[in-house]
Structures are given as structure tokens and as C-alpha cells.
Design an enzyme around this catalytic site. Structure first.
Site, short mmCIF file in Angstrom:
data_model
loop_
_atom_site.label_atom_id
_atom_site.label_comp_id
_atom_site.label_asym_id
_atom_site.label_seq_id
_atom_site.Cartn_x
_atom_site.Cartn_y
_atom_site.Cartn_z
CG ASP A 222 -1.88 1.13 1.30
OD1 ASP A 222 -2.73 1.21 0.39
OD2 ASP A 222 -1.79 1.94 2.24
CD GLU A 281 -2.19 2.21 -3.46
OE1 GLU A 281 -3.33 2.69 -3.61
OE2 GLU A 281 -1.60 2.24 -2.36
#
Length: 557
Positions: A222, A281
């Protein structure tokens, strides 16, 4: 006269259960994202859980995907849907226990699926032990060095240390009662970790080993672009609103220092057998910058957000495809393709609205148009070389729920002025499994976000075995992709330029793909035998009448 009309497949594919090779499985894998809170509820409390996921693994196997990515299920106060982690080695009680996580991993492997888990290294929860102790011990606590604590500006430190704004709106700084400010690029409950501190790096290497020892096959990282901040935390200037889902150059995103972190992580991953992977990401200014994250000694894949943001337009799609393939080729990494996820409007709704509205859309638009384009876009994506990501429910053609009442919304940016639009709840509504029931089969106790009345006819039950349904289209497409040798392999396509404006046509060995992005039907020569069409097409006398917003796969050998 030879005439044939097809709803989907003309050439029956072999079973999707065909065994995948182990080596480099991730280069052309189809990976299914599960948002645990909204996938399946086993205990009737209205919230999805790990046991619910475990029970639905046969569905995912039969769908034909290769791996499952689980969004966070760690211990968390849930200030941001679990992306505020209080304990990286514990499962939140709302999802189950570590034994449940172990059961999901083991059972997934037993049915031929791999498990990728989310890792959230940019920030922790404000309830993480480190942060709670740092606050309790006051200014000067060594634990404050593991975050970004600073004195404020102004005569008495009453102003934030710099002008950075939170992704979710408002200042990126919160002041404690003792006078110190701390940085949070997201919600105040998500303080950013200081990756210059060796204890932070040591802790996350340990966390990696904990889950690798549990048997996970990889990690989705993330905010992979956010861990390192520019030296001195300089002002942004200009007053531009910060966007996570954007490509601007920022002093807190895509700093070159992140790459040393990922090279260190790669050495940990390479200690383990079984082709484990990292997926980034990483929102970057260009796809070329994204390629830096997947150099041979760093991560394996990075999400292709430039492609996700591309409008339904042949010229723009071709440019995005070419640029993506060109950027990844020099570093030897596969290109990834994605159309929806838990942070953006589902593509069935995005394509139902005029282009230019961004990735957070507040109106339902033309549902029929959106679904037709979404089906066509999916076949285009699955025909490209590289790895593809599917977000839960897109195989059902689910739209965003754009009319959720304000009182049920939980996206933290919804409650902060000028934040990241605040409408991510619409793509997180629990998915329907059955035609009827309090939550259409999601669970016996209802669902944590209300489902529309139309959900029943979009359910797995309603679409299974239904000719022409979106679910059966996905099942067939994934089976054909697996059966068509090399469809996801390689790093290039051969374009045909002698097609009408608004059409895309590319070829690969024994295969071709034609896409009509225009609003009208186009008649062209059929380049082969139809393998699959996103919606009905007619082939007659060697010509195909290709309606608006259709994709066709062809066998050309």
C-alpha cells in the site's frame, strides 16, 4: 452464405482448472482482489470475514483466477477500512483469528490458488503500540523518532510545520496537547512512519518473514511510493490539493530513496521458495517512473494506474497500452492491467458517464452503456500481455452504488472538506451471492452497507449458467485465456492500422483482438474464427458486423 451469430464463445475452451506452471506464474497471472469486509459473512454479524472467504474459495477457483489478493484484515480500529493497522501480526476480531488466516492460506493452496496479502508500511494506526507510547512519553521520547514529529511554526508553534495537505482533506499535521505536531498524509488516525529510522526497517523485515512463514505467496504494498519524504520536508507551495489518485510530482511521493527499501525487502523474499512476489501500489508522474519499482532486484509488479484512468477511446487506449509495454520492457517486468479496485469507481459506472470526471464519480450514468463498455474493456484487458487484476464483483457487472445515504458512509475522506472525494463506499458495498435473502447471500445478518434492490438479479446465483451473463463471460474469458497458449505471455502486440477510426485491432501468434470504441456499428473483414465476443456479433460471408462497444477475440491459425 455462411452466417453465424454468437453470444459468447464459439470454440469451447478446456476447463479453467488446467494446472498452472509454478515458475514465473505471476508474469501472466489473473489476480482477484477480495475486500474482506464486503465479500462473504460467515457469522451473520453483517461484516465479511476470513471464514466467509475460505468457504468461497471454490467459487474463485472455478472462476479461473490464479491468485487472490486480500485487502487488510489486521487488527485495526477501522478508521480507514483497515488501512490503519494497530498490529501487523494479528487478525482483527471482526475478521477472525490467525488460525482462520492460516486456514484460508492452506485451503487456497489446496485448490490451486495463491494468496497475496496487503502490507501497509507508509503509516500505522494511532493505536499502534509505538505511537501510543510515543504520545504517552511526551516530547523527547525516542519512539517519536519512528514517526514524523515536529515543532510547529509561528510564535508559539501554533502553525503546522509545513503546508502539506492530507489525501483526505485538511492539513497533513495534527497537534498534540504537548505542542508537538505529527505528520499523517491520510487520516489523523494514520501517522506516517519515519523510514529513515532503522527500527522501522527492521520491524517490517520481521513482519514480512512472519507472513511468509505463514505461507503467503506475496504482498501488495500500500502507498509503495510514499515511504520516503524529501529531506527537510519542504513546503509544497502553490496550494494545490493533494491527490493520491493522481500523477503530480510531490515531495512526499515517489522519492528515489524508496528503492533501497525494496531492494532490502527483495533479499528477504528471495530467501523463500515458491515464487513469492511483491506488487506495488505506486502512483507516479509517469509509467516510466513506475517501471523503477519493478527493476530486477526490487518488486515484481506495479499497478498500471495510467491505464485504469484512460478513457474509452481507441486512440487513448492504444497510446496507454504502447507506453505501458514500452516502459516495462527495459526492466524485464510484466505490464499489469486493472480497471477497478476498492479506491475508485467501478468501471461499469465510470464508462456509464462522460469522460473527464476522474476515478470518483457520483452519478449512476447510463447503466446499459456502462455495462456494455465494461464487458468490452474486460476482454481487451485480458487479451493483453502481462498480468490482470479483477476487483470482486466486477465479474457480476456490479455498478457503483451512487445513492448511499450520508449516514451510512464510512470513507474517512467523506467527512473531511476537499478530500479524496469521499465516495469510495460506493464500490465497497457487499457483493450479492443469491437472488433473495436479507443480504442476497452475503450473510444472514444483513450487510454493513445497504445493497440496492437490484442486487438480486446481479447475484452469482442469478448469473450462473445464464447465457450471456457477465459472470459467464468472465468464466469463459478466463478459460480461453488459459487455454490459448501464450495469451498473457510476452511484452508486445502487433497493431493493424488499416482499421476504421475508433477501432483497435492487434494480433499475436494465432490470436487477434478487435475493439469497437465508437457509438456505431462497423463492418469489417473477419480476421479468423470467433473465440469470444463481449456481446453478440454476427459473421457473414467473411465479414463481421461489429456493433458499438464490442470486443471480439479471434483464432487466426
Amino acid at each position: 452464405m455462411n452466417q453465424h451469430s454468437t453470444d459468447q464463445a464459439l470454440v469451447p475452451p478446456p476447463s479453467a482448472a488446467t494446472t498452472r506452471r509454478a515458475a514465473d506464474w505471476w508474469r501472466d497471472a489473473v489476480i482477484y482482489q477480495v475486500y474482506p469486509r464486503s465479500f462473504a459473512d460467515s457469522d451473520g454479524d453483517g461484516t465479511g470475514d476470513l471464514e466467509g472467504i475460505r468457504r468461497r474459495l471454490p467459487y474463485l477457483r472455478d472462476l479461473g483466477v490464479d491468485a487472490v489478493w486480500l485487502s487488510p484484515f489486521y487488527a485495526s480500529p477501522q478508521a480507514d477500512g483497515g488501512y490503519d493497522v494497530a498490529d501487523y501480526r494479528a487478525v482483527d476480531s471482526m475478521y477472525g483469528t490467525l488460525l482462520d488466516a492460516d486456514a484460508v492460506i492452506r485451503d487456497a493452496h489446496a485448490v490451486g490458488l495463491r494468496i497475496i496479502v496487503d502490507l501497509v508500511p507508509n503509516h500505522s494506526s494511532d493505536q499502534h503500540e509505538w505511537f501510543r507510547r510515543a504520545v504517552a512519553e511526551g516530547p523527547g521520547s525516542p519512539l517519536r523518532d519512528r514517526y514524523h514529529f515536529r515543532a510547529g511554526k509561528g510564535e508559539s508553534g501554533e502553525l503546522p510545520p509545513n503546508d502539506w495537505e492530507s489525501i483526505f482533506g485538511g492539513p497533513a499535521w495534527t497537534r498534540l496537547a504537548d505542542g508537538d505536531w505529527y505528520l499523517h498524509l491520510f487520516a489523523p488516525e494514520q501517522p506516517d512512519l519515519n523510514w529513515e529510522h532503522p527500527a522501522v526497517a527492521d520491524e517490517f523485515r520481521s513482519i514480512l518473514r512472519f507472513w511468509l512463514d505463514m505461507g503467503v505467496d506475496g504482498f501488495r504494498i500500500d502507498v509503495a511510493h510514499g515511504l520516503v519524504k524529501a529531506e527537510g520536508l519542504p513546503d509544497l507551495g502553490g496550494g494545490d490539493q493533494l491527490k493520491l489518485l493522481g500523477n503530480d510530482v510531490m515531495p512526499f511521493f515517489d522519492q528515489d530513496g524508496v528503492h533501497a527499501i525494496y531492494r532490502s525487502w527483495r533479499t528477504v523474499l528471495d530467501e523463500y521458495d515458491g515464487e513469492r512476489i511483491f506488487v506495488a501500489e505506486a502512483w507516479t508522474p509517469t509509467v516510466e517512473r513506475t517501471a523503477n519499482y519493478v527493476r530486477p532486484d526490487e518488486l515484481h509488479q506495479a499497478f498500471n494506474f495510467q491505464y485504469l484512468s484512460t478513457a474509452w477511446n481507441a486512440e487513448e487506449l492504444r497510446a496507454a497500452i504502447d507506453r505501458s509495454l514500452d516502459a516495462m520492457r527495459p526492466v524485464g517486468a510484466p505490464t499489469t492491467w486493472v480497471l477497478s479496485n476498492h479506491d475508485v469507481t467501478r468501471h461499469a459506472t465510470r464508462y456509464a458517464n462522460p469522460p473527464g470526471l476522474g476515478t470518483q464519480i457520483r452519478t449512476a450514468g447510463d447503466r446499459e452503456l456502462g455495462l456494455r463498455r465494461a464487458r468490452a474493456a474486460t476482454l481487451l484487458m485480458l487479451a493483453l500481455p502481462g498480468s490482470a487484476y479483477i476487483y470482486q464483483g466486477e465479474e457480476l457487472g456490479l455498478p457503483d452504488v451512487t445513492d448511499l445515504p450520508d449516514e451510512v458512509r464510512q470513507d474517512p475522506s467523506f467527512f473531511r472538506a476537499q478530500g479524496q472525494d469521499g465516495f469510495r463506499d460506493g464500490c465497497r458495498v457487499p457483493i450479492p451471492w443469491t437472488r433473495t435473502g436479507a443480504s442476497y447471500g452475503f450473510g444472514e445478518g444483513g450487510s454493513w452497507l445497504p445493497q440496492p434492490d437490484s442486487w438480486g438479479e446481479l447475484s452469482v446465483e442469478a448469473q450462473t449458467g445464464q447465457e450471456g451473463s457477465t459472470l459467464e463471460l468472465y468464466r469463459t474469458a478466463l478459460a480461453v485465456r488459459r487455454a490459448q497458449a501464450g495469451l498473457g505471455a510476452g511484452d508486445s502486440v502487433t497493431w493493424r492500422d488499416d482499421v476504421p477510426a475508433g477501432l483497435l485491432h492487434f494480433e499475436r501468434p494465432g490470436f487477434a483482438c478487435t475493439v469497437n470504441t465508437t457509438g456505431t456499428a462497423v463492418r469489417i473483414p473477419a480476421p479468423g474464427t470467433v473465440l469470444l465476443a463481449s456481446d453478440p456479433v454476427t459473421v457473414e460471408d467473411g465479414q463481421i458486423e461489429l456493433p458499438a462497444d464490442r470486443t471480439v477475440w479471434w483464432r487466426t491459425d
